[in-house]
Design a protein around this motif. Structure first.
Motif: not given
Length: 470
Positions: A271-287, A237-244
């Motif tokens: 290991c499974c921490g969130i490291e990349r978050i992709y947010v829909d443009a329509s809610i990005h600023d509020e997020f 069980e090695l590295g992660g760059k887990d996305p949401a």
């Protein structure tokens, strides 16, 4: 840090809490290693014949014994690796959940596989133990990662030798103490404190039949290289760059709280921490506004203070690595939303590092491609499901991925396209022991937990009996 002391090399464990020397531990020498292997192999010949019901009893007693020391263990975890004391005892709750579950399913998982009747024959397949299992455990979740392999390995009839991280040596001692208190016969579970060369030697030993390693990609390569030509089973069980991915129809309040916690819990050292978050443009600023507010509810400080919700990184070099990632992203055009001075405990060249929220990030930045393993929330705007899935898969890692949406059916359809071992909907950073824990690409090979976890710690033995007519 190592010093010479008689025949042993002495390793010093430095606490990230205050930079003090916490533990001074002599490392095993050649004689220790040889004796440990001999004990394990002798004990295994008896242990494999021990009824499964008795093996279950020993394992249950060991977990009971470990839990009686919960407060002391929590304090030791905080001192050794910096997790806030308010959360440290929770690790043993996870240990209990995983261990009890594996104990509860082992009768079914290890039962012989019965085949369809064939006149004149009896046929079945048994799950045979492999022999001696070498478990190499990391510091970030020192008990959880170790117990994933230790309990099912013992239940399956293997003996275990544990090599724990030099940052968390007391964990190995507490596990040994628990099995001793449970009355487990000598040699069935052992621990050794080893340097790198002796670890490689043990991996290559013909008296080891399986190696399970949790750690870095470079560490996994070392394990494969050391084991080459010996035909061991290997679990990595090695590295992660887990996305949401937060879709436009997500419950925004829930998504923000969940992904920020997934990125910052344990100071991001998961290991499974969130490291990349992709947010829909329509809610990005509020997020981003809500995520910034959520981050400011965290309190960075000494892990020994009960008000602390964000502790130090495990060591200064780890914190400086993350500082470099953040700086490079800013220089390439990313925007930092957190003022470090708002977290006064954060100081240069220390393990204490303020959390950071970055926007305007791209995959040309290290913070979106290299494993960060720290308290950084990196947010990238996306305009479609297709773009989000492509970016989520654009990584050398593949441990977990999460999608936040009210449309479960659509989420599952998107999840089918993700190259990961575990797919979450509306949650993240969690390990369910009923599910197989596995990764793809550079996140590793093999799997742990669930009924399937026993398959990696056993081998099939086929019985083919022909009944002769008198």
């Amino acid at each position: 840090m190592t010093n010479q002391h008689d025949e042993h090399t002495v390793l010093e464990t430095i606490s990230p809490a205050d930079d003090s020397i916490l533990v001074t531990q002599p490392l095993a020498n050649q004689k220790d290693i040889i004796e440990s292997l001999e004990r394990a192999n002798i004990a295994q010949s008896h242990w494999r014949q021990t009824p499964l019901a008795q093996r279950k009893t020993y394992c249950s007693r060991a977990i009971d014994a470990l839990l009686t020391h919960k407060e002391m263990i929590a304090s030791e975890i905080s001192w050794m690796m910096g997790r806030p004391i308010r959360y440290s005892s929770g690790e043993l709750s996870g240990v209990e959940e995983r261990a009890r579950y594996m104990i509860s399913i082992c009768d079914e998982a290890l039962a012989p596989i019965k085949l369809a009747d064939k006149p004149g024959f009896t046929r079945y397949i048994k799950h045979e133990p492999l022999g001696t299992v070498f478990v190499i455990a990391p510091w970030n979740y020192p008990y959880l990662t170790a117990i994933n392999s230790i309990i099912p390995a013992l239940l399956a009839g293997n003996t275990v030798i544990l090599k724990h991280s030099s940052q968390t040596p007391l964990c190995a001692e507490r596990l040994q103490q628990a099995f001793d208190e449970a009355g487990l016969p000598r040699g069935i579970f052992q621990h050794l404190f080893l340097n790198h060369s002796n670890t490689e030697q043990l991996i290559a030993s013909e008296q080891i039949q399986h190696v399970t390693f949790t750690g870095s990609v470079s560490g996994g390569k070392m394990v494969e290289k050391a084991a080459a030509g010996h035909f061991h089973n290997i679990g990595l069980e090695l590295g992660g760059k887990d996305p949401a991915y937060v879709r436009a129809d997500a419950n925004l309040e829930h998504a923000v709280k969940t992904v920020v916690d997934g990125a910052l819990f344990n100071s991001g050292q998961s290991c499974c921490g969130i490291e990349r978050i992709y947010v829909d443009a329509s809610i990005h600023d509020e997020f981003v506004v809500k995520a910034k507010q959520e981050i400011y509810t965290y309190q960075l400080g000494s892990p020994l203070e009960h008000d602390t919700t964000l502790g130090p990184l495990v060591r200064t070099t780890a914190a400086n690595f993350i500082r470099d990632q953040i700086q490079q992203a800013i220089e390439m055009g990313a925007t930092a939303h957190i003022n470090e001075s708002d977290f006064p405990a954060s100081q240069p060249d220390t393990p204490y590092l303020a959390p950071q929220l970055l926007t305007g990030v791209t995959h040309q930045m290290r913070v979106m491609t290299e494993e960060t393993f720290g308290p950084v929330v990196a947010v990238q705007k996306v305009h479609s499901d297709h773009e989000a899935i492509a970016l989520m898969n654009d990584s050398e890692f593949g441990l977990t991925a999460s999608i936040f949406t009210r449309n479960t059916d659509q989420a599952i359809e998107l999840g089918e396209q993700l190259d990961v071992g575990t797919f979450f909907v509306n949650r993240c950073d969690y390990l369910d022991p009923a599910l197989a824990w596995t990764g793809v690409k550079h996140s590793g090979r093999g799997y742990a937990l669930s009924k399937l976890g026993f398959e990696t710690l056993t081998r099939p033995k086929s019985f083919h009996i022909k009944h002769l007519q008198e």
